[in-house]
Design a protein around this motif. Structure first.
Motif, PDB file in Angstrom:
ATOM      1  N   GLN A  49       0.774  -1.119   0.178  1.00 28.58           N
ATOM      2  CA  GLN A  49       0.042  -0.148   0.117  1.00 28.58           C
ATOM      3  C   GLN A  49       1.009   1.277  -0.145  1.00 28.58           C
ATOM      4  OE1 GLN A  49      -3.526  -0.381  -0.597  1.00 28.58           O
ATOM      5  NE2 GLN A  49      -2.700  -2.343  -0.932  1.00 28.58           N
ATOM      6  N   ARG A  50       1.934   1.222   0.774  1.00 30.23           N
ATOM      7  CA  ARG A  50       2.850   2.264   0.836  1.00 30.23           C
ATOM      8  C   ARG A  50       3.356   2.679  -0.567  1.00 30.23           C
ATOM      9  NH1 ARG A  50       3.660   5.115   4.668  1.00 30.23           N
ATOM     10  NH2 ARG A  50       2.891   4.589   6.645  1.00 30.23           N
ATOM     11  N   SER A  51       3.960   1.644  -1.227  1.00 34.14           N
ATOM     12  CA  SER A  51       4.735   1.518  -2.709  1.00 34.14           C
ATOM     13  C   SER A  51       3.532   1.884  -3.772  1.00 34.14           C
ATOM     14  CB  SER A  51       5.631   0.621  -2.798  1.00 34.14           C
ATOM     15  OG  SER A  51       4.846  -0.811  -2.925  1.00 34.14           O
ATOM     16  N   ASN A  52       2.478   1.335  -3.675  1.00 31.69           N
ATOM     17  CA  ASN A  52       1.441   1.311  -4.712  1.00 31.69           C
ATOM     18  C   ASN A  52       0.391   2.356  -4.675  1.00 31.69           C
ATOM     19  OD1 ASN A  52       2.468  -0.882  -6.550  1.00 31.69           O
ATOM     20  ND2 ASN A  52       2.371  -1.803  -4.727  1.00 31.69           N
ATOM     21  N   ALA A  61       8.575  11.408  -1.768  1.00 31.36           N
ATOM     22  CA  ALA A  61       9.373  10.192  -1.328  1.00 31.36           C
ATOM     23  C   ALA A  61       8.848   9.572  -0.165  1.00 31.36           C
ATOM     24  CB  ALA A  61      10.744  10.910  -0.939  1.00 31.36           C
ATOM     25  N   ASP A  62       8.572   8.279  -0.206  1.00 36.18           N
ATOM     26  CA  ASP A  62       8.064   7.586   1.057  1.00 36.18           C
ATOM     27  C   ASP A  62       9.467   7.430   2.223  1.00 36.18           C
ATOM     28  OD1 ASP A  62       6.602   4.414   1.577  1.00 36.18           O
ATOM     29  OD2 ASP A  62       6.795   5.759   2.806  1.00 36.18           O
ATOM     30  N   PRO A  63       9.153   8.167   3.362  1.00 32.46           N
ATOM     31  CA  PRO A  63      10.410   8.197   4.316  1.00 32.46           C
ATOM     32  C   PRO A  63      10.664   6.885   4.927  1.00 32.46           C
ATOM     33  CG  PRO A  63       8.477   9.249   5.010  1.00 32.46           C
ATOM     34  CD  PRO A  63       8.020   8.920   3.643  1.00 32.46           C
ATOM     35  N   VAL A  64       9.633   5.984   4.861  1.00 32.20           N
ATOM     36  CA  VAL A  64       9.962   4.549   5.402  1.00 32.20           C
ATOM     37  C   VAL A  64       9.481   3.834   4.411  1.00 32.20           C
ATOM     38  CG1 VAL A  64       9.268   3.137   7.345  1.00 32.20           C
ATOM     39  CG2 VAL A  64       9.169   5.487   7.856  1.00 32.20           C
ATOM     40  N   GLY A  65      10.280   3.313   3.517  1.00 33.86           N
ATOM     41  CA  GLY A  65      10.027   2.631   2.452  1.00 33.86           C
ATOM     42  C   GLY A  65       9.623   1.224   2.975  1.00 33.86           C
ATOM     43  N   PRO A  66       8.862   0.597   1.814  1.00 35.72           N
ATOM     44  CA  PRO A  66       8.248  -0.713   2.113  1.00 35.72           C
ATOM     45  C   PRO A  66       9.151  -1.815   2.545  1.00 35.72           C
ATOM     46  CG  PRO A  66       8.010  -0.276  -0.312  1.00 35.72           C
ATOM     47  CD  PRO A  66       8.629   1.097   0.594  1.00 35.72           C
ATOM     48  N   THR A  67      10.303  -1.783   1.968  1.00 37.97           N
ATOM     49  CA  THR A  67      11.436  -2.931   2.245  1.00 37.97           C
ATOM     50  C   THR A  67      11.732  -2.689   3.488  1.00 37.97           C
ATOM     51  OG1 THR A  67      11.987  -2.959  -0.125  1.00 37.97           O
ATOM     52  CG2 THR A  67      13.662  -3.968   1.570  1.00 37.97           C
ATOM     53  N   SER A  68      12.124  -1.615   4.133  1.00 35.08           N
ATOM     54  CA  SER A  68      12.815  -1.167   5.497  1.00 35.08           C
ATOM     55  C   SER A  68      11.698  -1.417   6.618  1.00 35.08           C
ATOM     56  CB  SER A  68      13.526   0.216   5.573  1.00 35.08           C
ATOM     57  OG  SER A  68      12.434   1.165   5.363  1.00 35.08           O
ATOM     58  N   GLU A  88      -3.219   7.135   6.068  1.00 34.18           N
ATOM     59  CA  GLU A  88      -2.534   7.658   5.015  1.00 34.18           C
ATOM     60  C   GLU A  88      -3.216   7.450   3.740  1.00 34.18           C
ATOM     61  OE1 GLU A  88       1.748   7.767   5.085  1.00 34.18           O
ATOM     62  OE2 GLU A  88       1.612   6.869   7.227  1.00 34.18           O
ATOM     63  N   ALA A  89      -3.382   6.022   3.590  1.00 34.49           N
ATOM     64  CA  ALA A  89      -4.196   5.638   2.277  1.00 34.49           C
ATOM     65  C   ALA A  89      -5.569   6.204   2.134  1.00 34.49           C
ATOM     66  CB  ALA A  89      -4.108   3.997   2.327  1.00 34.49           C
ATOM     67  N   MET A  90      -6.249   6.099   2.947  1.00 34.06           N
ATOM     68  CA  MET A  90      -7.616   6.609   2.997  1.00 34.06           C
ATOM     69  C   MET A  90      -7.716   8.121   2.707  1.00 34.06           C
ATOM     70  SD  MET A  90     -10.791   6.677   5.864  1.00 34.06           S
ATOM     71  CE  MET A  90     -10.500   4.895   6.012  1.00 34.06           C
ATOM     72  N   THR A  91      -6.811   8.793   3.466  1.00 36.57           N
ATOM     73  CA  THR A  91      -6.810  10.200   3.167  1.00 36.57           C
ATOM     74  C   THR A  91      -6.195  10.655   1.676  1.00 36.57           C
ATOM     75  OG1 THR A  91      -6.465  10.659   5.597  1.00 36.57           O
ATOM     76  CG2 THR A  91      -5.549  12.430   3.969  1.00 36.57           C
ATOM     77  N   ILE A  92      -5.354   9.879   1.183  1.00 39.84           N
ATOM     78  CA  ILE A  92      -4.839  10.109  -0.003  1.00 39.84           C
ATOM     79  C   ILE A  92      -5.725   9.439  -1.187  1.00 39.84           C
ATOM     80  CG2 ILE A  92      -3.135   9.311  -1.671  1.00 39.84           C
ATOM     81  CD1 ILE A  92      -0.957   9.530   0.577  1.00 39.84           C
ATOM     82  N   TYR A 105      -6.145  -0.423  -8.903  1.00 43.60           N
ATOM     83  CA  TYR A 105      -6.599  -2.012  -9.243  1.00 43.60           C
ATOM     84  C   TYR A 105      -5.698  -2.924  -8.530  1.00 43.60           C
ATOM     85  CZ  TYR A 105      -8.223  -5.888 -11.881  1.00 43.60           C
ATOM     86  OH  TYR A 105      -8.767  -7.323 -11.960  1.00 43.60           O
ATOM     87  N   PHE A 106      -4.585  -3.052  -8.617  1.00 45.00           N
ATOM     88  CA  PHE A 106      -3.688  -3.883  -8.024  1.00 45.00           C
ATOM     89  C   PHE A 106      -3.668  -3.806  -6.364  1.00 45.00           C
ATOM     90  CE2 PHE A 106       0.218  -4.739  -5.675  1.00 45.00           C
ATOM     91  CZ  PHE A 106       0.266  -6.186  -5.742  1.00 45.00           C
ATOM     92  N   PRO A 107      -3.635  -2.482  -5.777  1.00 46.32           N
ATOM     93  CA  PRO A 107      -3.938  -2.238  -4.234  1.00 46.32           C
ATOM     94  C   PRO A 107      -5.044  -2.795  -3.862  1.00 46.32           C
ATOM     95  CG  PRO A 107      -2.822  -0.416  -5.295  1.00 46.32           C
ATOM     96  CD  PRO A 107      -3.262  -1.145  -6.366  1.00 46.32           C
ATOM     97  N   THR A 108      -6.125  -2.773  -4.613  1.00 44.78           N
ATOM     98  CA  THR A 108      -7.413  -3.284  -4.170  1.00 44.78           C
ATOM     99  C   THR A 108      -7.498  -4.935  -4.208  1.00 44.78           C
ATOM    100  OG1 THR A 108      -8.751  -1.281  -5.039  1.00 44.78           O
ATOM    101  CG2 THR A 108     -10.058  -3.241  -4.670  1.00 44.78           C
TER     102      THR A 108
END
Length: 183
Positions: A49-52, A61-68, A88-92, A105-108
């Motif tokens: 969800q953070r990356s997509n 930039a995502d300060p806390v990336g998905p991998t970390s 965050e996702a809901m707001t965006i 589509y993919f995140p859903t």
């Protein structure tokens, strides 16, 4: 009538959140994803969800990336990470432009499938009943086989090989078997 993708996404976000919270006391149990605990699934969904959703629609930039985030976060904190990500996702998504909705589509799909995976983890030991998707999300999931190509999704990252659902399986179980889940 099918819901618009933005509404489907928000419904899927709500469903996944409910399932993650319901499993919060059982976060170390195995999920339906082979070799992954419920915490692993929750942290995977945080990352996707953070990356997509968050990073592309926020345009920063995502300060806390998905991998970390997934690698460094203890399993017991998975629910807190999910709650922050969901807010965050809901707001965006509420504010995203109509031409950006196709990005959902993919995140859903990821939210829907993994909500089922989380519930499977607690249902298999009798703490809940198996998840039957709500009608709009079920219709979305049932449409996946006609909208995705097997050669793009049958791999170690997305879906295992399709399985056959047992006779009399629910519509949700049929979709999950198609997605390679043991039902």
């Amino acid at each position: 009538m099918a819901l618009p993708l933005r509404e489907l996404y928000l419904d899927a976000l709500e469903l996944f959140t409910a399932e993650a919270l319901a499993a919060a006391d059982s976060i170390g149990l195995p999920s339906a994803c082979d070799g992954w605990t419920i915490a692993d699934v929750v942290l995977h969904v945080v990352a996707t969800q953070r990356s997509n959703v968050i990073a592309p629609l926020e345009r920063t930039a995502d300060p806390v990336g998905p991998t970390s985030e997934r690698a460094d976060l203890p399993a017991v904190r998975a629910i807190g990470a999910w709650e922050r990500t969901a807010r965050e996702a809901m707001t965006i998504v509420d504010a995203c432009a109509d031409d950006e909705v196709a990005l959902l589509y993919f995140p859903t799909m990821d939210l829907v499938m993994h909500a089922w995976d989380v519930r499977w983890g607690i249902a298999r030991i009798g703490l809940a009943s198996p998840l039957d998707l709500p009608d709009p999300l079920l219709a979305f999931a049932e449409g996946l086989p006609s909208r995705v190509h097997d050669e793009h999704v049958r791999n170690d990252v997305v879906f295992a090989p399709a399985l056959t659902a047992p006779a009399g399986a629910s519509r949700t179980a049929v979709v999950m078997a198609w997605a390679g889940r043991e039902v």
